[in-house]
Write an enzyme that holds these catalytic residues in place. Structure first.
Site, mmCIF file in Angstrom:
data_model
loop_
_atom_site.group_PDB
_atom_site.id
_atom_site.type_symbol
_atom_site.label_atom_id
_atom_site.label_comp_id
_atom_site.label_asym_id
_atom_site.label_seq_id
_atom_site.Cartn_x
_atom_site.Cartn_y
_atom_site.Cartn_z
ATOM 1 N N GLY A 16 0.819 -1.207 0.000
ATOM 2 C CA GLY A 16 0.000 0.000 0.000
ATOM 3 C C GLY A 16 0.847 1.247 0.000
ATOM 4 C CB ALA A 17 4.068 1.896 -1.725
ATOM 5 N NE ARG A 20 -5.759 8.177 5.194
ATOM 6 C CZ ARG A 20 -6.781 7.733 4.464
ATOM 7 N NH1 ARG A 20 -7.039 8.283 3.288
ATOM 8 N NH2 ARG A 20 -7.535 6.737 4.888
ATOM 9 C CG MET A 21 -0.354 2.641 7.823
ATOM 10 S SD MET A 21 -0.148 3.720 9.251
ATOM 11 C CE MET A 21 1.408 3.094 9.901
ATOM 12 C CG ASP A 42 -0.294 1.256 -4.274
ATOM 13 O OD1 ASP A 42 -1.401 0.760 -3.980
ATOM 14 O OD2 ASP A 42 0.024 2.417 -3.982
ATOM 15 N N GLY A 105 -0.799 -5.178 9.856
ATOM 16 C CA GLY A 105 -1.636 -4.242 10.600
ATOM 17 C C GLY A 105 -3.022 -4.131 9.999
ATOM 18 C CG HIS A 162 -10.977 4.813 13.499
ATOM 19 N ND1 HIS A 162 -11.432 4.091 14.574
ATOM 20 C CD2 HIS A 162 -9.640 4.582 13.428
ATOM 21 C CE1 HIS A 162 -10.418 3.437 15.122
ATOM 22 N NE2 HIS A 162 -9.324 3.726 14.458
ATOM 23 C CE LYS A 166 -11.009 1.159 11.555
ATOM 24 N NZ LYS A 166 -9.896 0.494 10.834
#
Length: 274
Positions: A16-17, A20-21, A42, A105, A162, A166
């Site tokens: 997920g480059a 945001r994370m 990605d 995560g 959140h 999300k």
């Protein structure tokens, strides 16, 4: 800055480059003296494909963002993955094939998907936690103690907030908090959880654990567990103001993974809290 050509550091790929994370993780990895960014993954329709993974920092890492899992993981020792369940499972299959360890995560897995992850962990080392924050994991320890001491006469509610983007609810962290509390009370969360109330619900069942979910704005993540008794309320709260705390916790997990051959771990193992 740690770049792909530097030897001697733990080689880390990030999934997920361009998210945001993902960007927070890349920034943390390239800033760490003992880590090397070795891959950036990605989705196939990402406009960032082919770009340098550190371009958003105004830097050059020598690592190009790719949707080719084998290419992106070829040089990695550990993958850090905060994406979606289906994507994470696809990544893990290739990690297993290539012998790459993983820090997960991602949240929102079904029980069947968790079984698949456990099977992968028989072959590679995996750390999986709904929240990589060191502070959140300390809170989980506090909740275990509080639940045992407040086991009678207190109603328990989990409230989480959140950002609007999300996609799963309640959050994985909220569910983990509920699981910790339920286990401390000798209950099964699947049997005692209440996920929202509407209409004439009758009096509250004291054996239940309630969940309330709020979505809005750019809130990184707020979690509160409320123990409401007669004449008093006890609240244990954690508030995240930056995803940096998740990134730094993930790096600690990646370093922990370096000495593990296989097995399924969580942040309590990483932090030595077990």
């Amino acid at each position: 800055m740690a770049v792909s050509g530097v030897s001697g550091g733990l080689r880390v790929a990030v999934a997920g480059a361009s998210g945001r994370m993902g960007r927070m993780l890349i920034e943390a990895v390239v800033a760490a003296d003992d880590l090397v960014l070795s891959g950036a993954l990605d989705v196939a329709n990402s406009p960032s494909l082919g770009q340098d993974a550190a371009l958003f920092l105004g830097q050059s890492s020598g690592v190009l963002i790719t949707s080719d899992l084998h290419a992106g993981l070829a040089r990695a020792q550990v993958l850090i993955d905060f994406t979606r369940p289906a994507g994470t499972l696809a990544h893990l299959a290739v990690c297993r094939e290539l012998g790459v360890k993983a820090v997960i995560g991602t949240t929102g897995f079904t029980d069947d998907q968790k079984t698949v992850i456990a099977d992968h962990a028989r072959h590679i080392a995996i750390t999986m936690a709904p929240n990589m924050s060191v502070g959140v994991n300390v809170v989980l320890k506090l909740l275990d103690t509080a639940a045992r001491l407040l086991s009678e006469g207190y109603d328990i509610e989990v409230i989480e907030t959140h950002h609007r983007h999300k996609v799963d609810a309640p959050s994985g962290t909220a569910l983990k908090m509920g699981e910790v509390v339920a286990a401390a009370l000798g209950r099964d969360l699947k049997q005692c959880a209440v996920y929202g109330r509407e209409g004439v619900t009758g009096e509250r069942d004291p054996s239940t654990i309630g969940f309330a979910t709020i979505r809005g704005g750019d809130v990184v993540g707020d979690h509160t567990v409320l123990f409401a008794g007669t004449g008093e309320r006890i609240e244990i709260t954690h508030k995240s103001s930056s995803r940096a705390t998740y990134a730094q916790g993930s790096l600690r997990a990646a370093r922990f993974m370096a000495s593990q051959a296989h097995g399924l771990f969580d942040m309590s193992d990483v932090l030595g809290m077990t």
